[in-house]
Design an enzyme around this catalytic site. Structure first.
Site, short mmCIF file in Angstrom:
data_model
loop_
_atom_site.label_atom_id
_atom_site.label_comp_id
_atom_site.label_asym_id
_atom_site.label_seq_id
_atom_site.Cartn_x
_atom_site.Cartn_y
_atom_site.Cartn_z
N LEU A 88 -2.87 -14.87 20.01
CA LEU A 88 -2.29 -16.05 19.34
C LEU A 88 -1.25 -16.73 20.22
O LEU A 88 -0.68 -17.75 19.83
CB LEU A 88 -1.65 -15.64 18.01
CG LEU A 88 -2.61 -15.22 16.89
CD1 LEU A 88 -1.85 -14.60 15.73
CD2 LEU A 88 -3.42 -16.41 16.39
N ARG A 137 0.84 -1.21 0.00
CA ARG A 137 0.00 0.00 0.00
C ARG A 137 0.87 1.26 0.00
O ARG A 137 0.56 2.24 -0.68
CB ARG A 137 -0.96 -0.02 1.19
CG ARG A 137 -2.15 0.91 1.05
CD ARG A 137 -1.90 2.29 1.62
NE ARG A 137 -1.40 2.20 2.97
CZ ARG A 137 -0.43 2.97 3.44
NH1 ARG A 137 0.15 3.90 2.70
NH2 ARG A 137 0.00 2.82 4.68
N GLN A 155 -15.75 -15.87 27.57
CA GLN A 155 -16.28 -14.50 27.51
C GLN A 155 -15.16 -13.49 27.27
O GLN A 155 -15.31 -12.56 26.47
CB GLN A 155 -17.00 -14.16 28.83
CG GLN A 155 -18.34 -14.83 28.97
CD GLN A 155 -19.14 -14.30 30.16
OE1 GLN A 155 -18.63 -13.54 30.97
NE2 GLN A 155 -20.38 -14.71 30.26
N GLY A 213 10.33 13.45 -1.44
CA GLY A 213 11.33 13.83 -0.45
C GLY A 213 10.94 15.09 0.30
O GLY A 213 11.09 16.22 -0.20
N GLU A 228 3.91 10.28 7.65
CA GLU A 228 2.84 11.21 7.23
C GLU A 228 2.18 11.87 8.42
O GLU A 228 0.97 12.03 8.48
CB GLU A 228 1.80 10.45 6.40
CG GLU A 228 2.48 9.63 5.34
CD GLU A 228 1.92 9.84 3.98
OE1 GLU A 228 1.06 10.69 3.83
OE2 GLU A 228 2.39 9.15 3.07
N TRP A 241 14.37 8.81 5.22
CA TRP A 241 13.18 7.94 5.30
C TRP A 241 12.30 8.03 4.07
O TRP A 241 11.08 8.19 4.21
CB TRP A 241 12.35 8.28 6.55
CG TRP A 241 13.05 8.16 7.84
CD1 TRP A 241 13.33 9.16 8.71
CD2 TRP A 241 13.56 6.97 8.44
NE1 TRP A 241 13.99 8.68 9.80
CE2 TRP A 241 14.15 7.32 9.66
CE3 TRP A 241 13.58 5.61 8.06
CZ2 TRP A 241 14.74 6.39 10.50
CZ3 TRP A 241 14.17 4.69 8.89
CH2 TRP A 241 14.73 5.09 10.10
N ILE A 242 12.90 7.97 2.91
CA ILE A 242 12.12 8.21 1.70
C ILE A 242 11.69 6.88 1.06
O ILE A 242 12.51 6.12 0.53
CB ILE A 242 12.92 9.08 0.69
CG1 ILE A 242 13.39 10.37 1.40
CG2 ILE A 242 12.08 9.37 -0.54
CD1 ILE A 242 12.30 11.18 2.08
N THR A 243 10.38 6.61 1.13
CA THR A 243 9.82 5.39 0.55
C THR A 243 10.07 5.37 -0.96
O THR A 243 9.88 6.39 -1.63
CB THR A 243 8.30 5.32 0.84
OG1 THR A 243 8.11 5.37 2.25
CG2 THR A 243 7.69 4.05 0.29
C1 LIG Z 1 9.22 3.57 6.91
C2 LIG Z 1 9.09 5.05 6.75
C3 LIG Z 1 8.81 5.59 5.50
C4 LIG Z 1 8.74 6.98 5.32
N1 LIG Z 1 8.51 7.50 4.06
C5 LIG Z 1 8.64 8.85 3.86
C6 LIG Z 1 8.58 9.40 2.53
O1 LIG Z 1 8.36 8.69 1.55
N2 LIG Z 1 8.79 10.74 2.38
C7 LIG Z 1 9.02 11.56 3.43
O2 LIG Z 1 9.21 12.76 3.22
N3 LIG Z 1 9.04 11.07 4.70
C8 LIG Z 1 8.88 9.73 4.94
N4 LIG Z 1 8.93 9.22 6.21
C9 LIG Z 1 9.25 10.12 7.32
C10 LIG Z 1 8.12 10.34 8.30
O3 LIG Z 1 7.12 11.13 7.73
C11 LIG Z 1 8.73 10.93 9.57
O4 LIG Z 1 9.47 9.89 10.20
C12 LIG Z 1 7.71 11.51 10.51
O5 LIG Z 1 7.10 12.65 9.97
C13 LIG Z 1 8.34 11.88 11.86
O6 LIG Z 1 9.50 12.62 11.69
P1 LIG Z 1 10.83 12.18 12.45
O7 LIG Z 1 11.05 10.74 12.23
O8 LIG Z 1 11.92 13.10 12.06
O9 LIG Z 1 10.48 12.37 13.99
P2 LIG Z 1 10.52 13.76 14.80
O10 LIG Z 1 9.84 14.82 14.02
O11 LIG Z 1 11.92 14.00 15.24
O12 LIG Z 1 9.62 13.41 16.07
C14 LIG Z 1 10.12 12.65 17.18
C15 LIG Z 1 9.01 12.52 18.22
O13 LIG Z 1 8.67 13.82 18.73
C16 LIG Z 1 7.27 13.99 18.68
N5 LIG Z 1 6.97 15.42 18.49
C17 LIG Z 1 7.32 16.19 17.44
N6 LIG Z 1 6.90 17.45 17.64
C18 LIG Z 1 6.25 17.47 18.82
C19 LIG Z 1 5.57 18.49 19.58
N7 LIG Z 1 5.48 19.75 19.15
N8 LIG Z 1 5.04 18.14 20.77
C20 LIG Z 1 5.12 16.87 21.24
N9 LIG Z 1 5.75 15.86 20.56
C21 LIG Z 1 6.29 16.18 19.39
C22 LIG Z 1 6.80 13.13 17.49
O14 LIG Z 1 5.44 12.81 17.61
C23 LIG Z 1 7.72 11.92 17.67
O15 LIG Z 1 7.17 11.05 18.62
C24 LIG Z 1 8.93 7.84 6.41
C25 LIG Z 1 9.17 7.29 7.69
C26 LIG Z 1 9.26 5.92 7.87
C27 LIG Z 1 9.55 5.37 9.22
#
Ligand SMILES: Cc1cc2nc3c(=O)[nH]c(=O)nc-3n(C[C@H](O)[C@H](O)[C@H](O)COP(=O)(O)OP(=O)(O)OC[C@H]3O[C@@H](n4cnc5c(N)ncnc54)[C@H](O)[C@@H]3O)c2cc1C
Length: 392
Positions: free
Chosen positions: A347, A99, A288, A139, A372, A171-173
């Site tokens: 399970l 997906r 239950q 990206g 996202e 982390w770019i899919t």
């Molecule tokens: C397998 C995978 C595929 C992905 N694919 C893509 C892709 O194709 N393109 C793309 O651009 N990105 C992609 N991403 C990136 C993804 O969107 C980010 O990982 C996500 O937005 C979180 O950003 P970060 O990992 O930098 O975490 P951070 O932004 O560093 O966040 C760390 C933690 O802090 C928390 N946090 C942040 N701000 C606050 C706040 N103000 N108050 C309280 N808590 C807060 C967050 O909820 C999180 O728990 C992918 C990620 C993964 C794991």
């Protein structure tokens, strides 16, 4: 007194959401379900174990019109939003990685080209992307923090008629298999979208290895070292954060539908397991406590299905707001992850085995609830909607 019908309900669709679909939507649901049963399920656990995205499925996905399915023209299927949701739901019943591939190709790459691209860009890229001959990636996220994309470090500077791109994305899919990257970068005017083709000097796309989640999906970093992008590869129709955010609204919509499929896959397997497993002289299903947990799963899936359906209707009506999508992405990802974890537990030891689907879905959903927009980010979006105060 009217008699209540005794006909058996579909345990995965207790409110008969299927009956609210049009014939065309049901046809899409059935054809994608067939593809998942025949092509995805037989191979997906092995792909997950081998950390391999099954590229061989791309022509099948394309042949069914699943790439850019909501786009009209450019060899795309022109299906409605509900059909797109159903596609995501069936594919994620197979695996979140499949997906994710379709979400990124359709909502995060083809959509911005369609919505913000020049006619020449649309002609150049969309038909090949619909045919699965050209794979895209999106990206936006950077290594220093994806939740705050406005604080973007990747930047582009004009050099004559061209642009020079520097920075990195994380982390770019699809990143390591993509022929085209939609890259969001800061310019003097604000954030703009750049179409960067594989092979452009200075672009590197190393794959991120050793993931415990979305192992049947390719994830990469993107590095830009003085990458020259011609003006004709800049998206002309959008400036600022609303560009990437509007793509994310499309993709999050698909996720809200998709994760229901993962939850249904877990419940379906659990219903079989609890019907057969005999402990203390009776099947697990006779307890239950077990029935209450199964009922709880069905309740959550049903609520998520109705929420997704109404979300689709709002999208079709053109009134959908990003906050509504945030609520649905949050609710449905939480629902699916909770069900996958509880199914894993019910399970017993078998729950950690590759023979059963919940642990794979559970591990995948840890990514889906994070990417996202993390759960927290969507909660804060709803908080802002309710209070008018941005607490990010
Ligand atoms: C397998 C995978 C595929 C992905 N694919 C893509 C892709 O194709 N393109 C793309 O651009 N990105 C992609 N991403 C990136 C993804 O969107 C980010 O990982 C996500 O937005 C979180 O950003 P970060 O990992 O930098 O975490 P951070 O932004 O560093 O966040 C760390 C933690 O802090 C928390 N946090 C942040 N701000 C606050 C706040 N103000 N108050 C309280 N808590 C807060 C967050 O909820 C999180 O728990 C992918 C990620 C993964 C794991």
């Amino acid at each position: 007194m009217a008699k209540t019908s005794t006909s058996k309900l579909d345990p995965l669709d207790l409110f008969d959401v299927r009956s609210a679909l049009t014939d065309e939507e049901r046809m899409v649901q059935d054809s994608v379900a067939r593809l998942v049963d025949e092509k995805v399920l037989p191979i997906i656990q092995k792909c997950f174990e081998e950390h391999r995205f099954p590229k061989e499925l791309i022509p099948e996905l394309a042949a069914l019109g699943l790439l850019g399915s909501s786009i009209h023209g450019y060899e795309c299927a022109g299906l409605n939003s509900i059909a797109y949701g159903l596609i995501c739901q069936q594919l994620e019943r197979g695996d979140s990685g499949i997906r994710s591939f379709v979400s990124v190709q359709s909502s995060l790459c083809m959509y911005p080209i369609y919505a913000f691209g020049s006619e020449e860009q649309k002609q150049r890229y969309l038909p090949r992307m619909a045919r699965g001959e050209l794979i895209g990636c999106f990206g936006l996220t950077e290594p220093h923090g994806g939740s705050d994309p406005a604080n973007m470090k990747t930047h582009a500077k004009r050099r004559g008629k061209d642009w020079v791109l520097n920075g990195s994305k994380m982390w770019i899919t699809n990143g390591a298999i993509a022929g085209l990257a939609v890259v969001w970068a800061m310019t003097e005017e604000g954030i703009r979208g750049f179409l960067v083709e594989r092979g452009t000097p200075g672009l590197a796309t190393p794959e991120i290895e050793r993931k415990f989640s979305l192992r049947a999906s390719v994830t990469a970093a993107l590095f830009f070292d003085n990458v020259l992008v011609p003006e004709q590869n800049v998206l002309p129709g959008v400036l600022g954060l609303k560009g990437p955010l509007s793509c994310l609204t499309q993709a999050r919509y698909g996720i809200a539908w998709g994760v229901i499929g993962a939850a249904q896959a877990c419940l379906a397997q659990l219903l079989d397991y609890t019907a057969d497993r005999v402990l203390f002289g009776r099947t697990l299903a006779h307890n239950q406590a077990v029935q209450i947990r199964l009922a709880e799963m069905a309740r959550q899936i049903t609520a998520a299905q109705l929420l997704a359906l109404q979300l689709g209707r709002l999208k079709e009506a053109g009134t959908l707001t990003p906050a509504q999508v945030s609520l649905a992405k949050w609710n449905n990802c939480r629902m699916a992850l909770d069900i996958a974890r509880d199914a894993r537990d019910l399970l017993g030891g078998a729950g950690i085995s590759a023979e059963y689907v919940p642990i794979r879905h559970m591990l995948n959903l840890e990514s889906v609830i994070t990417y996202e927009g993390t759960e927290t980010i969507h909660q804060l979006t709803i908080g802002r909607e309710l209070t008018g105060i941005s607490a990010f």
